[in-house]
Design an enzyme around this catalytic site. Structure first.
Site, mmCIF file in Angstrom:
data_model
loop_
_atom_site.group_PDB
_atom_site.id
_atom_site.type_symbol
_atom_site.label_atom_id
_atom_site.label_comp_id
_atom_site.label_asym_id
_atom_site.label_seq_id
_atom_site.Cartn_x
_atom_site.Cartn_y
_atom_site.Cartn_z
ATOM 1 N N TYR A 72 0.850 -1.189 0.000
ATOM 2 C CA TYR A 72 0.000 0.000 0.000
ATOM 3 C C TYR A 72 0.883 1.234 0.000
ATOM 4 O O TYR A 72 0.598 2.221 -0.660
ATOM 5 C CB TYR A 72 -0.898 -0.005 1.240
ATOM 6 C CG TYR A 72 -1.848 -1.168 1.300
ATOM 7 C CD1 TYR A 72 -3.077 -1.095 0.642
ATOM 8 C CD2 TYR A 72 -1.521 -2.327 1.985
ATOM 9 C CE1 TYR A 72 -3.962 -2.159 0.689
ATOM 10 C CE2 TYR A 72 -2.400 -3.395 2.033
ATOM 11 C CZ TYR A 72 -3.617 -3.313 1.391
ATOM 12 O OH TYR A 72 -4.475 -4.373 1.433
ATOM 13 N N ASN A 124 -13.134 -0.344 -4.498
ATOM 14 C CA ASN A 124 -12.923 -0.579 -5.929
ATOM 15 C C ASN A 124 -14.014 -1.447 -6.530
ATOM 16 O O ASN A 124 -14.340 -2.503 -6.030
ATOM 17 C CB ASN A 124 -11.576 -1.261 -6.118
ATOM 18 C CG ASN A 124 -11.417 -1.785 -7.518
ATOM 19 O OD1 ASN A 124 -11.756 -1.106 -8.491
ATOM 20 N ND2 ASN A 124 -10.915 -2.988 -7.626
ATOM 21 N N CYS A 140 -6.698 -6.055 -7.204
ATOM 22 C CA CYS A 140 -6.572 -5.623 -5.800
ATOM 23 C C CYS A 140 -5.833 -6.624 -4.936
ATOM 24 O O CYS A 140 -5.225 -6.261 -3.945
ATOM 25 C CB CYS A 140 -7.945 -5.434 -5.189
ATOM 26 S SG CYS A 140 -8.993 -4.330 -6.080
ATOM 27 N N HIS A 141 -5.903 -7.875 -5.284
ATOM 28 C CA HIS A 141 -5.278 -8.910 -4.453
ATOM 29 C C HIS A 141 -3.764 -8.859 -4.488
ATOM 30 O O HIS A 141 -3.114 -9.516 -3.700
ATOM 31 C CB HIS A 141 -5.785 -10.276 -4.888
ATOM 32 C CG HIS A 141 -5.434 -10.633 -6.290
ATOM 33 N ND1 HIS A 141 -6.137 -10.146 -7.370
ATOM 34 C CD2 HIS A 141 -4.449 -11.404 -6.784
ATOM 35 C CE1 HIS A 141 -5.586 -10.632 -8.471
ATOM 36 N NE2 HIS A 141 -4.563 -11.382 -8.156
ATOM 37 N N GLU A 180 -1.597 -17.533 -8.877
ATOM 38 C CA GLU A 180 -0.598 -16.999 -9.810
ATOM 39 C C GLU A 180 0.817 -17.275 -9.328
ATOM 40 O O GLU A 180 1.705 -16.458 -9.451
ATOM 41 C CB GLU A 180 -0.820 -15.523 -10.120
ATOM 42 C CG GLU A 180 -1.234 -14.643 -8.989
ATOM 43 C CD GLU A 180 -1.605 -13.237 -9.476
ATOM 44 O OE1 GLU A 180 -0.764 -12.377 -9.330
ATOM 45 O OE2 GLU A 180 -2.712 -13.024 -9.990
#
Length: 97
Positions: free
Chosen positions: A22, A44, A51-52, A78
């Site tokens: 962040y 969002n 966002c993850h 991922e």
DNA sequence: CTAATGACCATTA
DNA sequence: ATAATGGCCATTA
């Protein structure tokens, strides 16, 4: 331009398999509003914003709208390792240019 | 306008 | 190592 939108645009540059904090996003916007970045993510609604891939500066997961578990699941999907609720930033951290 | 609220961070104890 | 504390600032009520 709206602050939240700037965050989204930056975040879209983060590739699959990498994460940012962040704080990093706040730095790009040149402010110290770390918390405000989290707020933006929370609200969002855009689907193309990953966002993850935003975690805390110490590598711990942080929060997520649909729960931390879901966030971890998306990250693992991922190829990002999450051990003991933390991510190795040396390995998976992304740095803005 | 003011006050409260965070998906945060750094420092201190 | 954990816990508390103060600061940050966009957004919302």
């Amino acid at each position: 331009m709206m602050f939240s939108k700037k965050c989204y645009n930056l975040l879209k540059k983060v590739p699959r398999g990498k994460v940012v904090s962040y704080k990093q996003i706040a730095e790009q916007v040149n402010i110290k509003a770390y918390r405000a970045v989290g707020n933006a993510m929370n609200k969002n609604k855009y689907k193309d914003v990953p966002c993850h891939r935003v975690v805390e500066s110490d590598g711990s997961i942080g929060g997520f709208v649909r729960g931390v578990d879901e966030k971890i699941r998306l990250l693992r999907k991922e190829e990002i390792e999450v051990v003991d609720g933390k991510i190795d930033l040396k390995k998976y951290g992304y740095f803005f240019k």
